[in-house]
Write an enzyme that holds these catalytic residues in place. Structure first.
Site, PDB file in Angstrom:
ATOM      1  N   GLU A  36       0.961   2.587  11.586  1.00 54.37           N
ATOM      2  CA  GLU A  36       0.882   1.308  10.887  1.00 54.37           C
ATOM      3  C   GLU A  36       1.642   0.260  11.688  1.00 54.37           C
ATOM      4  O   GLU A  36       2.618   0.559  12.371  1.00 54.37           O
ATOM      5  CB  GLU A  36       1.453   1.405   9.469  1.00 54.37           C
ATOM      6  CG  GLU A  36       0.496   2.055   8.506  1.00 54.37           C
ATOM      7  CD  GLU A  36       0.798   1.755   7.035  1.00 54.37           C
ATOM      8  OE1 GLU A  36       1.696   0.943   6.742  1.00 54.37           O
ATOM      9  OE2 GLU A  36       0.123   2.354   6.185  1.00 54.37           O
ATOM     10  N   HIS A  98       0.689  -6.046   7.064  1.00 50.80           N
ATOM     11  CA  HIS A  98       0.740  -4.741   7.721  1.00 50.80           C
ATOM     12  C   HIS A  98      -0.660  -4.128   7.705  1.00 50.80           C
ATOM     13  O   HIS A  98      -1.547  -4.616   7.012  1.00 50.80           O
ATOM     14  CB  HIS A  98       1.793  -3.804   7.108  1.00 50.80           C
ATOM     15  CG  HIS A  98       1.545  -3.380   5.698  1.00 50.80           C
ATOM     16  ND1 HIS A  98       1.816  -4.186   4.622  1.00 50.80           N
ATOM     17  CD2 HIS A  98       1.060  -2.230   5.174  1.00 50.80           C
ATOM     18  CE1 HIS A  98       1.513  -3.542   3.505  1.00 50.80           C
ATOM     19  NE2 HIS A  98       1.041  -2.343   3.812  1.00 50.80           N
ATOM     20  N   HIS A 100      -3.384  -0.768   7.298  1.00 56.64           N
ATOM     21  CA  HIS A 100      -3.587   0.503   6.589  1.00 56.64           C
ATOM     22  C   HIS A 100      -4.680   1.286   7.321  1.00 56.64           C
ATOM     23  O   HIS A 100      -5.641   0.676   7.786  1.00 56.64           O
ATOM     24  CB  HIS A 100      -4.095   0.261   5.167  1.00 56.64           C
ATOM     25  CG  HIS A 100      -3.014   0.117   4.153  1.00 56.64           C
ATOM     26  ND1 HIS A 100      -3.274   0.133   2.811  1.00 56.64           N
ATOM     27  CD2 HIS A 100      -1.675  -0.066   4.279  1.00 56.64           C
ATOM     28  CE1 HIS A 100      -2.137  -0.020   2.137  1.00 56.64           C
ATOM     29  NE2 HIS A 100      -1.150  -0.164   3.004  1.00 56.64           N
ATOM     30  N   ASP A 111       3.870  -0.943  -1.697  1.00 61.99           N
ATOM     31  CA  ASP A 111       3.557  -2.317  -1.294  1.00 61.99           C
ATOM     32  C   ASP A 111       3.773  -3.268  -2.463  1.00 61.99           C
ATOM     33  O   ASP A 111       4.420  -4.307  -2.324  1.00 61.99           O
ATOM     34  CB  ASP A 111       2.085  -2.441  -0.853  1.00 61.99           C
ATOM     35  CG  ASP A 111       1.806  -1.730   0.453  1.00 61.99           C
ATOM     36  OD1 ASP A 111       2.739  -1.569   1.258  1.00 61.99           O
ATOM     37  OD2 ASP A 111       0.638  -1.336   0.666  1.00 61.99           O
TER      38      ASP A 111
HETATM   39 ZN   LIG Z   1       0.754  -0.702   2.658  1.00 62.63          ZN
END
Ligand SMILES: [Zn+2]
Length: 153
Positions: A36, A98, A100, A111
């Protein structure tokens, strides 16, 4: 410069340069071993609307794995400070992004709770973005409420 314009149901606008979207999409987790990726979103606030000016990418002390990105202040805060200085305080922290490893990403319980905590901590609405393999997820987080952003242009 070309922009993508997004809007919540309540009419809050977010403007994102397509060059930045391309930069974000370069971090897509297309490979099974990609970790990630993430960073902060920097830009201008005009009443409740936002114009994204820059993003940061993973810095040295961030913790990264296949399904986790734990951002630290190190590096991101320095870059934010530079934008803030150059713009006489107009460019500031807007939120978080971010990646995924999902085609159509949805926020994890972590999150959601992290974004809520950050929004209350800053006392202002935040822009939260998840870059998926096919689609991206855009939302504004304000006082524990989520306002999904839809692309309008
Ligand atoms: Zn996430």
């Amino acid at each position: 410069m070309q922009y993508k314009t997004m809007m919540t149901e309540g009419g809050t606008l977010v403007i994102l340069p397509t060059t930045l979207i391309n930069e974000l999409e370069k971090q897509k987790q297309l490979n099974p071993r990609d970790m990630e990726s993430g960073g902060i979103i920097i830009g201008k606030r005009r009443s409740s609307n936002m114009e994204v000016v820059a993003i940061t990418t993973p810095q040295l002390k961030d913790k990264r794995s296949r399904c986790r990105f734990d951002r630290k202040e190190f590096g991101h805060a320095t870059i934010l400070g530079q934008y803030w200085n150059q713009s006489n305080g107009e460019d500031n922290y807007l939120g978080e992004w971010h990646t995924h490893p999902e085609d159509f990403p949805t926020p994890s319980p972590t999150d959601l709770s992290t974004w809520k905590a950050m929004s209350s901590e800053h006392g202002i609405p935040l822009l939260a973005v998840i870059i998926g393999r096919v689609k991206n997820y855009y939302t504004i987080v304000s006082r524990s409420q989520f306002y999904r952003l839809k692309e309008i242009a």
